[in-house]
Scaffold this motif. Structure first.
Motif, PDB file in Angstrom:
ATOM      1  N   THR A 168       0.811  -1.184  -0.063  1.00  0.00           N
ATOM      2  CA  THR A 168      -0.051  -0.128   0.112  1.00  0.00           C
ATOM      3  C   THR A 168       0.858   1.246  -0.112  1.00  0.00           C
ATOM      4  N   VAL A 189       0.741   5.063   0.865  1.00  0.00           N
ATOM      5  CA  VAL A 189      -0.316   6.049   1.147  1.00  0.00           C
ATOM      6  C   VAL A 189       0.195   7.479   0.944  1.00  0.00           C
ATOM      7  N   ALA A 240      -3.310   4.788  -1.675  1.00  0.00           N
ATOM      8  CA  ALA A 240      -4.494   5.487  -0.723  1.00  0.00           C
ATOM      9  C   ALA A 240      -4.237   6.947  -0.729  1.00  0.00           C
ATOM     10  N   VAL A 248     -10.321   8.568   2.712  1.00  0.00           N
ATOM     11  CA  VAL A 248      -9.367   7.810   2.036  1.00  0.00           C
ATOM     12  C   VAL A 248      -9.620   7.340   0.461  1.00  0.00           C
ATOM     13  N   PHE A 305      -9.080   4.771  -2.677  1.00  0.00           N
ATOM     14  CA  PHE A 305      -7.797   3.741  -3.419  1.00  0.00           C
ATOM     15  C   PHE A 305      -7.880   3.755  -4.528  1.00  0.00           C
ATOM     16  N   GLY A 336      -5.528  -2.575   2.255  1.00  0.00           N
ATOM     17  CA  GLY A 336      -4.942  -0.906   2.171  1.00  0.00           C
ATOM     18  C   GLY A 336      -5.738  -0.355   3.474  1.00  0.00           C
ATOM     19  N   THR A 349     -14.609   5.953   3.276  1.00  0.00           N
ATOM     20  CA  THR A 349     -14.241   5.484   1.928  1.00  0.00           C
ATOM     21  C   THR A 349     -15.610   6.093   1.013  1.00  0.00           C
TER      22      THR A 349
END
Ligand code: PYC
Length: 326
Positions: free
Chosen positions: A26, A28, A72, A86, A88, A101, A124
């Motif tokens: 992942t 970020v 992310a 977030v 993705f 994630g 999300t």
């Protein structure tokens, strides 16, 4: 001039924290991303898709990233009760939700000193995800409500024959197939990865050809092959092909959620029971579920993540591959 000029400036610098959750990476993006304005996260995702897809490509594709990487983008939450919002994304587009994630984001927020062990929520585009950060490297996510949409759907797969599977939602759409029902697939193992990938791609093509979709015609873009575990204390092993044709190194958080929804529908897993899900590389998540107020399945997924990089990505307008390769 090289400076912190933001995404729209001549040279952009992005601060990214890399981690892996059960082997699946992942990245970020902490700062330097495009300005998406405010409003509901789904609307900000729409702006990212429409106006800044070069950002996604630059972060994920080679030479800065890889096909297996999930990005992310941290955004300001609309609900101040959430630790972060977030979005993705991957090598071909945007994910509704991402379980590995979300665990990676929680561990990254702890690494940054933005959260402490305990309960937090992540916003999300498909809803809020509750997270319990157990240690700096272990978190449980409570995913969005998950369900089996259709069971035992038969499709005719090129070079394989008739394959039956379940269509299920776990935050993304999955087609889950018992790998032992497919002749010629020896095992769910790294050695068998080329065969697993090829078979999964063909299953995905068959779903598209035969018009098998999720609710409201949604594309089923993840294929999950499952089989018996290798470790004696695990319950199952899976191989998950992601939309961009990379396989998930982790047991896939949304895929494990879809799996518990199918187990629950078949009466094979009761609320509160654990299901130890191994990945194709032998890493694991502990999955389970509770019933929501209307009987819905609320999956929980526990896994470990480790920060493995704290970097600055540089995007130079003179770099012919500033937006990635491909
Ligand atoms: O963990 O949900 C997940 C996931 C989706 C795609 C890659 N990982």
């Amino acid at each position: 001039m090289v400076g912190l000029l933001g995404w729209e400036g001549p040279v952009s610098k992005l601060r990214v924290i890399d981690s892996h959750t059960a082997g699946e990476p992942t990245r970020v993006v902490v700062s330097g991303g495009p300005d998406l304005g405010d409003g509901p996260l789904a609307r900000r995702l729409g702006r990212l898709k429409a106006h800044h897809d070069d950002f996604r490509r630059s972060v994920i594709l080679e030479p800065r990233g890889s096909d297996a990487l999930v990005g992310a983008l941290l955004c300001a939450p609309t609900d101040p009760g959430c630790a972060a919002a977030v979005i993705f994304f991957n090598n071909v587009g945007y994910l509704n939700m991402c379980g590995h994630g979300a665990i990676g984001v929680a561990v990254t927020l702890a690494y940054l000193g933005r959260v402490e062990a305990g309960e937090l929520r992540l916003e999300t585009p498909v809803g809020d995800v509750a997270v319990t950060l157990r240690t700096p490297n272990e978190a449980t996510i409570e995913n969005v409500p998950s369900y089996r949409f259709r069971s035992s759907v038969a499709v005719d797969v090129e070079g394989v024959g008739t394959v039956r599977g379940d269509v299920a939602w776990g935050g993304n759409w999955f087609f889950l197939v018992d790998a032992t029902s497919i002749a010629g697939l020896s095992s769910i193992s790294l050695e068998a990865e080329p065969d697993l990938t090829e078979t999964s791609k063909r299953i995905k093509a068959a779903l598209a050809r035969e018009g098998v979709t999720g609710r409201d015609g949604a594309e089923v873009d993840h294929i999950e092959l499952f089989g018996p575990p290798v470790a004696p204390d695990a319950d199952g092993r899976n191989f998950v092909l992601c939309p961009g044709a990379a396989y998930d190194r982790s047991p896939c958080g949304t895929g494990s959620s879809a799996k518990v929804a199918c187990l629950a529908a078949d009466g094979k897993l009761r609320p509160g029971e654990d299901w130890v899900q191994e990945s194709v590389i032998g890493s694991r998540f502990v999955a389970g579920y509770r019933r929501g107020p209307n009987g819905e399945i609320i999956p929980r997924i526990t896994g470990e993540a480790f920060v493995c990089g704290d970097n600055t990505l540089i995007r130079n307008p003179q770099d012919p591959f500033r937006n990635g390769i491909g």
